[in-house]
Design an enzyme around this catalytic site. Structure first.
Site, PDB file in Angstrom:
ATOM      1  N   GLU A  26       0.846  -1.203   0.000  1.00 35.22           N
ATOM      2  CA  GLU A  26       0.000   0.000   0.000  1.00 35.22           C
ATOM      3  C   GLU A  26       0.877   1.246   0.000  1.00 35.22           C
ATOM      4  O   GLU A  26       1.842   1.323   0.767  1.00 35.22           O
ATOM      5  CB  GLU A  26      -0.896  -0.024   1.236  1.00 35.22           C
ATOM      6  CG  GLU A  26      -2.284   0.475   0.983  1.00 35.22           C
ATOM      7  CD  GLU A  26      -3.087  -0.403   0.030  1.00 35.22           C
ATOM      8  OE1 GLU A  26      -3.163  -0.045  -1.163  1.00 35.22           O
ATOM      9  OE2 GLU A  26      -3.647  -1.407   0.475  1.00 35.22           O
ATOM     10  N   HIS A  27       0.515   2.177  -0.871  1.00 44.13           N
ATOM     11  CA  HIS A  27       1.273   3.429  -1.031  1.00 44.13           C
ATOM     12  C   HIS A  27       2.709   3.172  -1.495  1.00 44.13           C
ATOM     13  O   HIS A  27       3.613   3.944  -1.204  1.00 44.13           O
ATOM     14  CB  HIS A  27       1.248   4.260   0.263  1.00 44.13           C
ATOM     15  CG  HIS A  27      -0.140   4.692   0.615  1.00 44.13           C
ATOM     16  ND1 HIS A  27      -0.735   5.809   0.073  1.00 44.13           N
ATOM     17  CD2 HIS A  27      -1.077   4.115   1.394  1.00 44.13           C
ATOM     18  CE1 HIS A  27      -1.966   5.914   0.529  1.00 44.13           C
ATOM     19  NE2 HIS A  27      -2.202   4.890   1.336  1.00 44.13           N
ATOM     20  N   GLY A 111     -16.144   4.742  -2.627  1.00 42.45           N
ATOM     21  CA  GLY A 111     -15.595   5.311  -1.395  1.00 42.45           C
ATOM     22  C   GLY A 111     -15.163   4.271  -0.376  1.00 42.45           C
ATOM     23  O   GLY A 111     -14.970   4.585   0.796  1.00 42.45           O
ATOM     24  N   SER A 115     -11.484   0.922  -5.596  1.00 41.40           N
ATOM     25  CA  SER A 115     -11.184   1.428  -6.948  1.00 41.40           C
ATOM     26  C   SER A 115     -12.365   1.505  -7.892  1.00 41.40           C
ATOM     27  O   SER A 115     -12.304   1.080  -9.048  1.00 41.40           O
ATOM     28  CB  SER A 115     -10.106   0.574  -7.613  1.00 41.40           C
ATOM     29  OG  SER A 115      -8.907   0.769  -6.968  1.00 41.40           O
ATOM     30  N   SER A 116     -13.444   2.098  -7.408  1.00 45.61           N
ATOM     31  CA  SER A 116     -14.578   2.304  -8.311  1.00 45.61           C
ATOM     32  C   SER A 116     -14.174   3.236  -9.450  1.00 45.61           C
ATOM     33  O   SER A 116     -14.640   3.085 -10.586  1.00 45.61           O
ATOM     34  CB  SER A 116     -15.778   2.877  -7.554  1.00 45.61           C
ATOM     35  OG  SER A 116     -15.418   4.070  -6.894  1.00 45.61           O
ATOM     36  N   GLU A 149      -7.301   9.943 -13.971  1.00 47.79           N
ATOM     37  CA  GLU A 149      -7.452  10.131 -12.522  1.00 47.79           C
ATOM     38  C   GLU A 149      -6.603  11.330 -12.058  1.00 47.79           C
ATOM     39  O   GLU A 149      -7.056  12.167 -11.281  1.00 47.79           O
ATOM     40  CB  GLU A 149      -6.969   8.849 -11.832  1.00 47.79           C
ATOM     41  CG  GLU A 149      -7.173   8.811 -10.360  1.00 47.79           C
ATOM     42  CD  GLU A 149      -8.531   8.259  -9.960  1.00 47.79           C
ATOM     43  OE1 GLU A 149      -9.056   7.372 -10.640  1.00 47.79           O
ATOM     44  OE2 GLU A 149      -9.056   8.748  -8.951  1.00 47.79           O
ATOM     45  N   ASP A 161      -4.186   0.668  -9.343  1.00 44.67           N
ATOM     46  CA  ASP A 161      -5.624   0.398  -9.471  1.00 44.67           C
ATOM     47  C   ASP A 161      -6.016   0.126 -10.916  1.00 44.67           C
ATOM     48  O   ASP A 161      -6.777  -0.796 -11.211  1.00 44.67           O
ATOM     49  CB  ASP A 161      -6.444   1.585  -8.954  1.00 44.67           C
ATOM     50  CG  ASP A 161      -6.133   1.905  -7.506  1.00 44.67           C
ATOM     51  OD1 ASP A 161      -5.434   1.099  -6.867  1.00 44.67           O
ATOM     52  OD2 ASP A 161      -6.574   2.957  -7.030  1.00 44.67           O
ATOM     53  N   TYR A 211      -3.661  12.160   0.847  1.00 44.13           N
ATOM     54  CA  TYR A 211      -3.023  11.266  -0.130  1.00 44.13           C
ATOM     55  C   TYR A 211      -1.944  12.003  -0.927  1.00 44.13           C
ATOM     56  O   TYR A 211      -0.788  11.552  -0.992  1.00 44.13           O
ATOM     57  CB  TYR A 211      -4.082  10.680  -1.074  1.00 44.13           C
ATOM     58  CG  TYR A 211      -3.514   9.693  -2.070  1.00 44.13           C
ATOM     59  CD1 TYR A 211      -3.542   8.332  -1.827  1.00 44.13           C
ATOM     60  CD2 TYR A 211      -2.933  10.130  -3.262  1.00 44.13           C
ATOM     61  CE1 TYR A 211      -3.004   7.422  -2.728  1.00 44.13           C
ATOM     62  CE2 TYR A 211      -2.392   9.232  -4.164  1.00 44.13           C
ATOM     63  CZ  TYR A 211      -2.437   7.882  -3.900  1.00 44.13           C
ATOM     64  OH  TYR A 211      -1.897   6.996  -4.800  1.00 44.13           O
TER      65      TYR A 211
HETATM   66  C1  GLA Z   1      -5.162   4.637  -4.232  1.00 45.32           C
HETATM   67  C2  GLA Z   1      -4.365   4.987  -5.485  1.00 45.32           C
HETATM   68  C3  GLA Z   1      -3.329   3.906  -5.816  1.00 45.32           C
HETATM   69  C4  GLA Z   1      -2.489   3.541  -4.584  1.00 45.32           C
HETATM   70  C5  GLA Z   1      -3.373   3.298  -3.374  1.00 45.32           C
HETATM   71  C6  GLA Z   1      -2.561   3.104  -2.106  1.00 45.32           C
HETATM   72  O1  GLA Z   1      -5.965   3.519  -4.471  1.00 45.32           O
HETATM   73  O2  GLA Z   1      -5.208   5.176  -6.585  1.00 45.32           O
HETATM   74  O3  GLA Z   1      -2.514   4.330  -6.900  1.00 45.32           O
HETATM   75  O4  GLA Z   1      -1.531   4.521  -4.340  1.00 45.32           O
HETATM   76  O5  GLA Z   1      -4.283   4.359  -3.141  1.00 45.32           O
HETATM   77  O6  GLA Z   1      -1.797   1.957  -2.191  1.00 45.32           O
END
Ligand code: GLA
Length: 358
Positions: A26-27, A111, A115-116, A149, A161, A211
């Site tokens: 993640e991230h 939300g 990843s909608s 995005e 995503d 973010y």
């Molecule tokens: C969101 C972003 C992704 C990723 C995640 C965290 O979903 O769209 O690119 O950075 O957060 O892992």
């Protein structure tokens, strides 16, 4: 409502794309690192027809909303921004895109960190590709979706995503190197399956959220450490020289990349779960992208027998927890988790494995 009722014509084509849940990593994607998502059963479907006038017309079943735009209009807000962004980016690539009627229906929760938006971008791009026979492969589709995005929704996101939505399936995980885009399909650990529970705290990631700030912090940290991206650091000790909060942010990214790299070495479900628990703690304490409701849900899940591990999934600041659990125990574990979570004063819901499929 269907396409015919809204646009008074039959759709010419359609395409669909799934949401995703990220198991580990993640991230890390905007740090050129490693991720390990899988597709979820819920999908977004986009149907297309040719518009009879000089405007694009969009309709979303879930938002019960319609919107019309000339190519020259400013980018809209809401669901239309993603579709509009995809069309504009295809035009910038040099493709002639006629004005379109676009009908969207989706079962991907909005939300919840599943990843909608990527599902909408990828479904839109695949539908346009099919309508106009565009020579775009699934990776290129993901890259254009990511740009939609970033440029039209204001989220300075990585590529995870859109790659997951474009390329992953629900039966395995997609191990992706976000720098080279090299990827490999990896099976779930033996005897395990996933459970996803929404915390009830909706997350909003775009402009003004933490973010984009986290991403900027990572970029400063990489610069201070003299590397192109934090992916280039493998020893967590190396970040100790940084000032706070960059030290903790980088420690999360470096240790998270290492967790993904360990998880894809065919580790047991037990070890995979430990890595997920460590990932949650790292997101909570070092990266500070969790919220109390999500922490409560992760802690509840982690204590239930049959759960190997659980963590916040997705961009954070709310959203859902993913758990790796013993195969066949999803219903029993989910009902205990939901009951305890509600008793703690929160409202959650099960998203996988028993979703409503559109
Ligand atoms: C969101 C972003 C992704 C990723 C995640 C965290 O979903 O769209 O690119 O950075 O957060 O892992």
């Amino acid at each position: 409502m269907n396409f015919q009722e809204i646009f008074n014509q039959k759709p010419e084509t359609e395409a669909s794309a799934p949401g995703r849940v990220n198991l580990l990593g993640e991230h890390t994607d905007y740090n050129d690192g490693f991720v390990l998502p899988t597709a979820i059963p819920q999908r977004t479907t986009v149907q297309l027809g040719f518009s009879k006038d000089r405007q694009h017309h969009f309709y979303s079943v879930e938002f019960n909303d319609r919107a019309s735009f000339f190519d020259s209009d400013r980018a809209p807000k809401g669901f239309g921004s993603y579709i509009f962004g995809c069309i504009k980016l295809l035009q910038e690539e040099g493709y002639k895109i006629p004005t379109l009627n676009v009908f969207v229906t989706s079962s991907v929760p909005i939300g919840s960190g599943l990843s909608s938006s990527a599902a909408l971008e990828v479904a839109t791009l695949k539908a346009v590709r099919s309508l106009l026979n565009l020579p775009l492969d699934d990776v290129r589709i993901a890259q254009i979706g990511q740009q939609a995005e970033i440029q039209y929704a204001g989220l300075n996101c990585g590529i995870m995503d859109q790659m997951a939505s474009s390329l992953a399936d629900t039966n395995s995980m997609l191990f992706l190197d976000t720098r080279s885009l090299e990827r490999r399909v990896v099976p779930f650990p033996a005897g395990a399956e996933i459970l996803v529970i929404d915390s009830g705290e909706t997350h909003k990631l775009a402009a003004g959220s933490g973010y984009n700030q986290r991403r900027a912090e990572c970029e400063s940290a990489a610069q201070m450490l003299g590397v192109k991206a934090l992916r280039d650091i493998t020893d967590p000790q190396a970040v100790e020289v940084l000032p706070e909060p960059l030290r903790r942010r980088s420690r999360h990214v470096v240790t998270e990349d290492n967790r993904v790299l360990e998880a894809v070495q065919s580790v047991s479900a037990k070890r995979f779960g430990e890595l997920m628990n460590a990932s949650h703690a790292s997101q909570r304490d070092d990266y500070e992208v969790s919220v109390p409701a999500v922490d409560a849900l992760a802690a509840i899940l982690q204590e239930i027998p049959g759960v190997f591990g659980a963590r916040l999934t997705g961009g954070g600041f709310g959203g859902a927890c993913v758990a790796l659990i013993e195969s066949g125990k999803a219903d029993a574990i989910a009902s205990v988790a939901i009951e305890r979570y509600h008793r703690a004063g929160y409202k959650g819901r099960i998203l996988v494995p028993n979703p409503v499929i559109a």
